[in-house]
Design an enzyme around this catalytic site. Structure first.
Site, PDB file in Angstrom:
ATOM      1  N   GLU A 133      54.448  37.035  25.540  1.00  0.00           N
ATOM      2  CA  GLU A 133      55.242  36.433  24.464  1.00  0.00           C
ATOM      3  C   GLU A 133      56.349  35.543  25.004  1.00  0.00           C
ATOM      4  O   GLU A 133      57.488  35.993  25.191  1.00  0.00           O
ATOM      5  CB  GLU A 133      55.856  37.525  23.581  1.00  0.00           C
ATOM      6  CG  GLU A 133      54.839  38.297  22.782  1.00  0.00           C
ATOM      7  CD  GLU A 133      55.473  39.275  21.796  1.00  0.00           C
ATOM      8  OE1 GLU A 133      56.706  39.474  21.834  1.00  0.00           O
ATOM      9  OE2 GLU A 133      54.721  39.850  20.984  1.00  0.00           O
ATOM     10  N   GLU A 222      48.058  41.404  19.866  1.00  0.00           N
ATOM     11  CA  GLU A 222      49.027  42.471  19.605  1.00  0.00           C
ATOM     12  C   GLU A 222      49.554  42.331  18.183  1.00  0.00           C
ATOM     13  O   GLU A 222      49.893  41.228  17.750  1.00  0.00           O
ATOM     14  CB  GLU A 222      50.196  42.372  20.603  1.00  0.00           C
ATOM     15  CG  GLU A 222      51.223  43.484  20.437  1.00  0.00           C
ATOM     16  CD  GLU A 222      52.469  43.271  21.293  1.00  0.00           C
ATOM     17  OE1 GLU A 222      52.347  43.127  22.533  1.00  0.00           O
ATOM     18  OE2 GLU A 222      53.572  43.237  20.707  1.00  0.00           O
TER      19      GLU A 222
HETATM   20  C1  IDC Z   1      58.331  47.453  22.388  1.00  0.00           C
HETATM   21  C2  IDC Z   1      57.978  48.921  22.400  1.00  0.00           C
HETATM   22  C3  IDC Z   1      59.215  49.742  22.640  1.00  0.00           C
HETATM   23  C4  IDC Z   1      59.908  49.249  23.897  1.00  0.00           C
HETATM   24  C5  IDC Z   1      60.181  47.751  23.809  1.00  0.00           C
HETATM   25  C6  IDC Z   1      60.785  47.186  25.097  1.00  0.00           C
HETATM   26  O1  IDC Z   1      57.351  49.257  21.195  1.00  0.00           O
HETATM   27  O2  IDC Z   1      58.889  51.109  22.761  1.00  0.00           O
HETATM   28  O3  IDC Z   1      61.143  49.929  24.057  1.00  0.00           O
HETATM   29  O4  IDC Z   1      58.964  47.070  23.574  1.00  0.00           O
HETATM   30  O5  IDC Z   1      59.961  47.443  26.168  1.00  0.00           O
HETATM   31  C7  IDC Z   1      56.570  42.866  21.077  1.00  0.00           C
HETATM   32  C8  IDC Z   1      56.285  43.139  22.506  1.00  0.00           C
HETATM   33  C9  IDC Z   1      56.192  44.618  22.768  1.00  0.00           C
HETATM   34  C10 IDC Z   1      57.218  45.382  21.967  1.00  0.00           C
HETATM   35  C11 IDC Z   1      56.881  45.205  20.490  1.00  0.00           C
HETATM   36  C12 IDC Z   1      57.819  45.961  19.539  1.00  0.00           C
HETATM   37  O6  IDC Z   1      55.139  42.463  22.988  1.00  0.00           O
HETATM   38  O7  IDC Z   1      56.375  44.827  24.147  1.00  0.00           O
HETATM   39  O8  IDC Z   1      57.125  46.738  22.305  1.00  0.00           O
HETATM   40  N1  IDC Z   1      56.894  43.789  20.174  1.00  0.00           N
HETATM   41  O9  IDC Z   1      59.125  45.500  19.661  1.00  0.00           O
HETATM   42  N2  IDC Z   1      56.583  41.683  20.494  1.00  0.00           N
HETATM   43  C13 IDC Z   1      56.959  41.826  19.216  1.00  0.00           C
HETATM   44  C14 IDC Z   1      57.161  43.177  18.971  1.00  0.00           C
END
Ligand code: IDC
Length: 297
Positions: A133, A222
């Site tokens: 991302e 995702e």
């Molecule tokens: C989130 C995880 C969370 C973690 C965070 C940071 O759900 O547990 O603490 O990352 O590592 C994304 C990302 C994805 C995120 C998710 C939700 O690709 O890594 O995971 N998210 O925030 N993009 C949009 C949302």
């Protein structure tokens, strides 16, 4: 098993449209315990998933931030092996997130993809996702394209035709920007859209519709039906609208995330200690929804 991209579609060697559908790991360094053949087999047989995404964070304690790199390579190796044995597809993801400018770790990414593409060149079931991302006010599609135009040739030197997924700006939402300035070697390349249904609605779906109308192949590697933090309430109504758009266009989709973390995007309940063979009562609400959604398609 072998896939290629034709127009906006993913197809198999007989020319039939293929739709990948499945589940993403959480960060490999955070939840390595779910990278097992039994877990993947449960997702294949009970959830009807045909793909697993291996999310390897670069920061957040990941590959470039303190993790043992060889341990991560070993997890990827296992993930690739188990999916192959199970007849599933496998996505190798360079999970940039807080490091939103892909150019910042371009050299590390090239070295990484040089290694994995050499190791898995003969594996028809592997796809490469080169930047999860891209994000940040100063990160443009031109930056992402410049990055992709260096990383893709590194992969292609070893692996001539496996599918490559390219992230887009604003946390992989701006897929409508790609058509006017596609990557140089666009053979078997798809562009990535991510969404979190409680945060991303009509205006984001319009971007996908525009991209498709301009011939851009879109892949949802995702998503979840909670909000963009990975937590908060689920939005079933928006989720339905997204699924309708994806269904109409045979777009592949992968749910975030396979863990029992105490957050609504985790598909397992926090007190579920099982690493495979889950029952309905082990699943979080988003997990129940994802399982049903996969089983119905
Ligand atoms: C989130 C995880 C969370 C973690 C965070 C940071 O759900 O547990 O603490 O990352 O590592 C994304 C990302 C994805 C995120 C998710 C939700 O690709 O890594 O995971 N998210 O925030 N993009 C949009 C949302």
């Amino acid at each position: 098993m072998k896939l290629h991209v034709e127009g906006t579609h993913l197809k198999n060697a007989s020319g039939e449209i293929v739709r990948l559908k499945g589940v993403s790991s959480h960060g490999l360094q955070m939840y390595p315990e779910y990278i097992t053949k039994d877990a993947f087999q449960t997702l294949r047989d009970d959830w009807k998933a045909n793909v697993i995404r291996l999310a390897m964070y670069t920061q957040e304690g990941g590959f470039l931030d303190g993790s043992d790199q060889e341990e991560l390579f070993a997890l990827i190796d296992n993930g690739v092996k188990y999916t192959k044995e199970l007849g599933m597809y496998c996505i190798i993801d360079w999970h940039i997130l807080s490091d939103g400018q892909p150019l910042d770790h371009k050299e590390e990414a090239k070295k990484y993809f040089e290694r994995v593409s050499k190791a898995y060149a003969s594996c028809d079931h592997v796809l490469y996702e080169i930047c999860n991302e891209p994000n940040g006010d100063d990160v443009t599609w031109a930056d992402v394209k410049a990055y992709a135009d260096e990383v893709i040739p590194v992969i292609r030197k070893n692996d001539k035709d496996n599918v490559i997924l390219v992230g887009t700006t604003t946390w992989s939402q701006d897929v409508e920007e790609c058509a006017k300035n596609p990557v140089k070697d666009s053979k078997n390349v798809m562009y990535v859209c991510h969404f979190y249904a409680a945060s991303h609605k009509d205006d984001k779906r319009a971007k996908v519709a525009q991209a498709l109308s301009e011939g851009t192949p879109v892949f949802v590697s995702e998503f979840s039906i909670c909000d963009a933090s990975g937590n908060g309430a689920l939005d079933y109504e928006q989720a339905d609208k997204w699924m309708q758009l994806l269904d109409e266009n045979h777009i592949s989709f992968i749910g975030w995330n396979l863990s029992n973390k105490d957050e609504s995007s985790a598909v397992l309940l926090p007190d579920c200690k099982k690493l495979s063979g889950w029952d309905e009562k082990d699943l979080n609400e988003s997990g129940k929804w994802l399982r049903n959604t996969l089983r119905n398609r």
